[in-house]
Design a protein around this motif. Structure first.
Motif, mmCIF file in Angstrom:
data_model
loop_
_atom_site.group_PDB
_atom_site.id
_atom_site.type_symbol
_atom_site.label_atom_id
_atom_site.label_comp_id
_atom_site.label_asym_id
_atom_site.label_seq_id
_atom_site.Cartn_x
_atom_site.Cartn_y
_atom_site.Cartn_z
ATOM 1 N N LEU A 1 0.819 -1.220 0.000
ATOM 2 C CA LEU A 1 0.000 0.000 0.000
ATOM 3 C C LEU A 1 0.847 1.261 0.000
ATOM 4 N N VAL A 2 1.860 1.301 0.881
ATOM 5 C CA VAL A 2 2.617 2.544 1.063
ATOM 6 C C VAL A 2 3.760 2.665 0.058
ATOM 7 N N PHE A 3 4.498 1.564 -0.106
ATOM 8 C CA PHE A 3 5.693 1.663 -0.944
ATOM 9 C C PHE A 3 5.480 1.070 -2.324
ATOM 10 N N GLY A 4 4.328 0.410 -2.523
ATOM 11 C CA GLY A 4 4.046 -0.184 -3.819
ATOM 12 C C GLY A 4 5.026 -1.276 -4.201
ATOM 13 N N ALA A 5 5.587 -1.935 -3.188
ATOM 14 C CA ALA A 5 6.554 -2.986 -3.474
ATOM 15 C C ALA A 5 6.039 -4.325 -2.942
ATOM 16 N N ALA A 6 6.282 -5.388 -3.690
ATOM 17 C CA ALA A 6 5.869 -6.707 -3.233
ATOM 18 C C ALA A 6 6.993 -7.318 -2.406
ATOM 19 N N SER A 7 7.059 -6.909 -1.146
ATOM 20 C CA SER A 7 8.149 -7.397 -0.309
ATOM 21 C C SER A 7 7.582 -7.818 1.038
ATOM 22 N N ASP A 8 8.200 -8.803 1.654
ATOM 23 C CA ASP A 8 7.711 -9.237 2.958
ATOM 24 C C ASP A 8 8.666 -8.821 4.063
ATOM 25 N N LYS A 9 9.482 -7.802 3.804
ATOM 26 C CA LYS A 9 10.392 -7.358 4.861
ATOM 27 C C LYS A 9 10.591 -5.851 4.820
ATOM 28 N N PHE A 10 10.995 -5.273 5.959
ATOM 29 C CA PHE A 10 11.408 -3.878 6.019
ATOM 30 C C PHE A 10 12.929 -3.864 6.130
ATOM 31 N N GLN A 11 13.595 -3.206 5.185
ATOM 32 C CA GLN A 11 15.057 -3.185 5.208
ATOM 33 C C GLN A 11 15.537 -2.185 6.244
ATOM 34 N N LEU A 12 16.448 -2.588 7.125
ATOM 35 C CA LEU A 12 16.903 -1.694 8.182
ATOM 36 C C LEU A 12 18.401 -1.431 8.121
ATOM 37 N N GLY A 13 19.174 -2.413 7.777
ATOM 38 C CA GLY A 13 20.624 -2.278 7.860
ATOM 39 C C GLY A 13 21.107 -2.579 9.262
ATOM 40 N N VAL A 14 22.424 -2.709 9.392
ATOM 41 C CA VAL A 14 23.005 -3.037 10.698
ATOM 42 C C VAL A 14 23.354 -1.747 11.405
ATOM 43 N N SER A 15 23.094 -1.708 12.705
ATOM 44 C CA SER A 15 23.399 -0.498 13.462
ATOM 45 C C SER A 15 24.909 -0.280 13.528
ATOM 46 N N GLU A 16 25.299 0.982 13.668
ATOM 47 C CA GLU A 16 26.731 1.288 13.739
ATOM 48 C C GLU A 16 27.312 0.797 15.055
ATOM 49 N N ARG A 17 28.624 0.541 15.047
ATOM 50 C CA ARG A 17 29.275 0.079 16.270
ATOM 51 C C ARG A 17 30.327 1.089 16.691
ATOM 52 N N PHE A 18 30.728 1.042 17.939
ATOM 53 C CA PHE A 18 31.807 1.928 18.368
ATOM 54 C C PHE A 18 32.794 1.157 19.238
ATOM 55 N N THR A 19 33.989 1.683 19.329
ATOM 56 C CA THR A 19 35.032 1.055 20.129
ATOM 57 C C THR A 19 35.565 2.082 21.110
ATOM 58 N N ILE A 20 35.713 1.692 22.382
ATOM 59 C CA ILE A 20 36.289 2.603 23.372
ATOM 60 C C ILE A 20 37.805 2.425 23.309
ATOM 61 N N GLU A 21 38.515 3.459 22.822
ATOM 62 C CA GLU A 21 39.913 3.290 22.431
ATOM 63 C C GLU A 21 40.813 2.746 23.536
ATOM 64 N N GLY A 22 40.859 3.431 24.663
ATOM 65 C CA GLY A 22 41.811 3.054 25.720
ATOM 66 C C GLY A 22 41.579 1.642 26.246
ATOM 67 N N LEU A 23 40.302 1.359 26.534
ATOM 68 C CA LEU A 23 39.974 0.081 27.159
ATOM 69 C C LEU A 23 40.110 -1.087 26.193
ATOM 70 N N ALA A 24 39.938 -0.805 24.903
ATOM 71 C CA ALA A 24 39.944 -1.881 23.920
ATOM 72 C C ALA A 24 41.324 -2.523 23.789
ATOM 73 N N ASN A 25 42.372 -1.823 24.273
ATOM 74 C CA ASN A 25 43.720 -2.370 24.110
ATOM 75 C C ASN A 25 44.110 -3.372 25.188
ATOM 76 N N ILE A 26 43.295 -3.444 26.247
ATOM 77 C CA ILE A 26 43.579 -4.433 27.288
ATOM 78 C C ILE A 26 43.424 -5.825 26.680
ATOM 79 N N PRO A 27 44.378 -6.731 26.929
ATOM 80 C CA PRO A 27 44.223 -8.069 26.347
ATOM 81 C C PRO A 27 42.988 -8.784 26.890
ATOM 82 N N VAL A 28 42.386 -9.620 26.076
ATOM 83 C CA VAL A 28 41.197 -10.430 26.361
ATOM 84 C C VAL A 28 39.975 -9.576 26.718
ATOM 85 N N ILE A 29 40.036 -8.854 27.881
ATOM 86 C CA ILE A 29 38.874 -8.073 28.304
ATOM 87 C C ILE A 29 38.597 -6.945 27.319
ATOM 88 N N GLY A 30 39.630 -6.512 26.627
ATOM 89 C CA GLY A 30 39.477 -5.430 25.664
ATOM 90 C C GLY A 30 38.388 -5.704 24.649
#
Lengths: 319, 383
Positions: A119-148
């Motif tokens: 009705l709204v988009f005029g497309a024959a689709s059974d899904k809503f495309q969203l994409g993957v959410s962005e990610r972030f890295t905490i610089e200082g803490l990420a360098n700790i081995p394993v727990i990083g």
């Protein structure tokens, strides 16, 4: 090795927040098999609002991440009203109500998704495309081995979930409301005798479970599947229920159970990949979390005890 | 005053079938079916289509009413037989849920039990090349044994280790799904269809494309068995000691224990029967309705059957009717969507609504009995 922790956490935390919702509902005395339906419907409302707003204002779906999270919570909560009304007002069998709601959620969202797409988009689709959410890295803490790895490639929703989970823990164990909620599942008549409306407490508990499940559903849609379709009903709601029963209806042990699921899942995939086995072997490793759960349950479920009034219709006249 | 009394007697007569407790078992499901069709009609009206036409198409597609035209070798009879073919696994699966429910257990693992028994029957008998006379009974036997073992395991885990059956069945569902997907993809895959290789015609429980009177029919042998088994389960539950003990355990575990009933044995037994029925559902589904297994997919019948069993009041005969109705809506939806231009998905919405309203059945009963009490009170005060 890092990927095991990163992927494991991003799967375990949405599962955990959904399980917390289940704990709220079950601790108040309402059996909740409807988590699966709540998370699906919540994700549907969240995805729908994101797609519609993006269409109306010409923005990118990616920017509407927080908006859709909000709407998914509202959606999950509104859908959970059905379960609450059925179980509390209409005194329906709670397990059956849960199963029916799951079926209805799948049917409704599949129907509405194709209908609205046409009705709204005029497309024959059974899904809503969203994409993957962005990610972030905490610089200082990420360098700790394993727990990083914990601080690397974090989805924003993981932070939100942790904040909500801490609040949920506080609410359930440290406030008057939480105490009444837990008492409603153990001995509702004493709660009633103390002048508190048991049905109201239970109603709000089910709504909370809907809200949290909706959030979890949206997180899955933004990370694992990158869209909304019927594939959102992968049975994660049931996995959350298994986790909370495994965790003996308490929040912290449930977190451990969810982490176990998450790491076993990502670990299985990692082993299959690093051994360079054919892709069909991944299926064999996917079994890991479930076999592990069954084995652990054999040792730990002797002491497992459900809330005493779980699944019982509250009848004031009954002693 | 007399006018008022007249009115009362009319409404009394109108609602009598719902008031009467004996009839409630039938009237409440019928009422919920009617309400949900009305709800669906409103949705279809909102979409700007004719609901009566749509429902008529639904029944045409399922082979209840004749279509305007048929393709070669097809008629209303072939449509009706495909309906029975699709309905057979649903009857078995719902019986499985119902038996467990009577014992106070929720068998959510019907899908997994179906898959395991269907897979084992496929590799043991389906690929063996045995003659039909031996192969078909053997398929049933493998199905019952495999399903029964799976169910029995759940019962044993519950009784011996206190593992909640909801959790163990969910875990077993996943394990069955992935392990069987692995074996299919490693050893039994058909590279074209991406499913398991087709089984031999001899082992299949549905006779496919049988030519009678210039029609090509699919004759579901399992359907006859489903009716027989439903009657047998009714007999088992209502007339035998086994059934009595299972029901006693289901209604009150502690009371049953004090009367000397072995709760553990009956829990396991109920789950074995339930699993065996789920196994029959599995073989009639994977080796009857279909003839191969799609890897990584659990059939939705396992969950639908919980609701179908509820709609049929967990009563074997009620289940035959409720699965008949659900199968009609399911099977007719494709034809309805092509004829009336309504999306096929609305069929599952109708089913969902029926189930939703029938879940409120207890409330209706409660309300009605309260009305009755009020009436008695009023009569007392009048006299």
């Amino acid at each position: 090795m890092d990927t095991v922790i990163i992927d494991g956490l991003s799967f375990a935390l949405p599962l955990f927040i959904m399980a917390i919702g289940g704990i709220y509902s079950e601790k108040s005395g309402i059996t909740n098999l409807a988590l699966e339906g709540f998370q699906g419907f919540g994700a549907f409302v969240g995805a729908l609002s994101a797609v519609l707003i993006a269409n109306a204002f010409g923005t990118d779906v990616q920017n509407l991440f927080y908006v859709s999270l909000l709407f998914s919570m509202i959606g999950g909560m509104s859908f959970s009203i059905i379960h609450a009304v059925l179980c509390i007002k209409f005194k329906a069998n709670q397990v059956i109500s849960g199963v029916v709601i799951n079926i209805l959620a799948l049917a409704l969202t599949a129907f509405l998704t194709t209908q609205i797409n046409a009705l709204v988009f005029g497309a024959a689709s059974d899904k809503f495309q969203l994409g993957v959410s962005e990610r972030f890295t905490i610089e200082g803490l990420a360098n700790i081995p394993v727990i990083g790895a914990v601080f690397t490639n974090v989805y924003p929703f993981q932070v939100i979930i942790i904040v909500i989970a801490i609040f949920a823990w506080y609410l359930l164990y440290k406030t008057k409301f939480g105490m009444r909620l837990r008492a409603s599942g153990e001995n509702p008549h004493s709660v009633d005798a103390a002048g508190v409306n048991v049905l109201k407490v239970r109603f709000s508990a089910v709504l909370i479970s809907g809200l949290l499940s909706g959030l979890a559903g949206m997180c899955f849609a933004y990370s694992i599947s990158a869209n909304f379709s019927s594939n959102i009903y992968m049975g994660y709601g049931f996995l959350a229920i298994a986790a909370l029963i495994f965790g003996n209806w308490r929040i912290l042990p449930t977190l451990a159970a969810c982490l176990l699921f998450g790491f076993a899942k990502s670990g299985g995939t990692f082993i299959a990949q690093s051994m360079a086995l054919p892709s069909s072997f991944t299926d064999l490793f996917m079994v890991l979390p479930y076999v592990l759960t069954l084995l652990l349950l054999i040792f730990f479920s002797k002491s497992n005890r459900a809330p005493r009034a779980l699944g019982e219709v509250y009848d004031k006249g009954k002693r | 005053m007399s006018k008022n009394k007249m009115k009362k007697s009319l409404s009394y007569r109108l609602f009598w079938p719902i008031r009467n407790e004996k009839w409630q078992q039938i009237t409440i499901p019928v009422a919920s079916i009617l309400i949900s069709f009305i709800a669906a009609a409103i949705v279809i009206l909102l979409l700007g289509k004719n609901p009566l036409q749509a429902f008529y198409n639904l029944f045409q597609g399922a082979g209840i009413f004749p279509k305007s035209s048929y393709a070669g070798y097809k008629s209303i009879l072939t449509d009706f037989l495909s309906l029975l073919n699709a309905m057979t696994p649903l009857v078995f699966a719902s019986l499985a849920v119902a038996v467990a429910l009577r014992a106070g257990l929720f068998n959510i693992g019907v899908s997994g039990q179906m898959l395991v028994s269907g897979f084992l029957a496929t590799i043991i008998v389906g690929y063996s090349g045995l003659d039909a006379i031996i192969a078909k009974p053997l398929v049933l036997l493998v199905g019952i044994v495999a399903g029964g073992l799976m169910g029995g395991l759940v019962g044993w885990l519950k009784y011996r280790f206190n593992i909640h059956e909801v959790v163990s069945t969910i875990m077993l569902n996943y394990i069955a799904q992935y392990v069987i997907s692995f074996f299919i993809q490693m050893y039994y895959i058909d590279p074209i269809s991406r499913q398991s290789k087709y089984i031999s015609e001899a082992a299949r429980l549905t006779l496919v494309n049988v030519e009678i009177a210039n029609l090509k029919m699919n004759i579901p042998l399992g359907f006859i068995l489903a009716i027989i088994i439903a009657i047998f389960i009714k007999f088992l539950m209502d007339k035998t000691v086994v059934g009595f003990e299972i029901k006693a355990v289901g209604s009150n575990r502690n009371a049953a224990k004090y009367t000397g009933i072995n709760v553990g044995r009956n829990t396991v037994l109920a789950m074995i029967i339930s699993g065996g029925l789920a196994g029959l559902a599995g073989v009639t589904y994977y080796l009857g309705y279909f003839s191969s297994i799609q890897p990584k997919v659990l059939s939705s019948i396992g969950f639908d059957s919980i609701a179908v069993a509820l709609l049929g009041n967990s009563h074997p005969i009620g289940i035959i009717f409720s699965s008949f109705l659900v199968s009609i809506i399911d099977q007719g939806s494709t034809y309805m969507s092509s004829q009336a231009g309504i999306r096929q998905e609305i069929a599952s919405v109708i089913i969902g609504l029926i189930l939703l309203f029938s879940a409120c059945g207890e409330y209706f009963k409660h309300k009605v009995s309260r009305l009755k009490d009020k009436e008695v009170d009023r009569k007392d005060s009048e006299s």
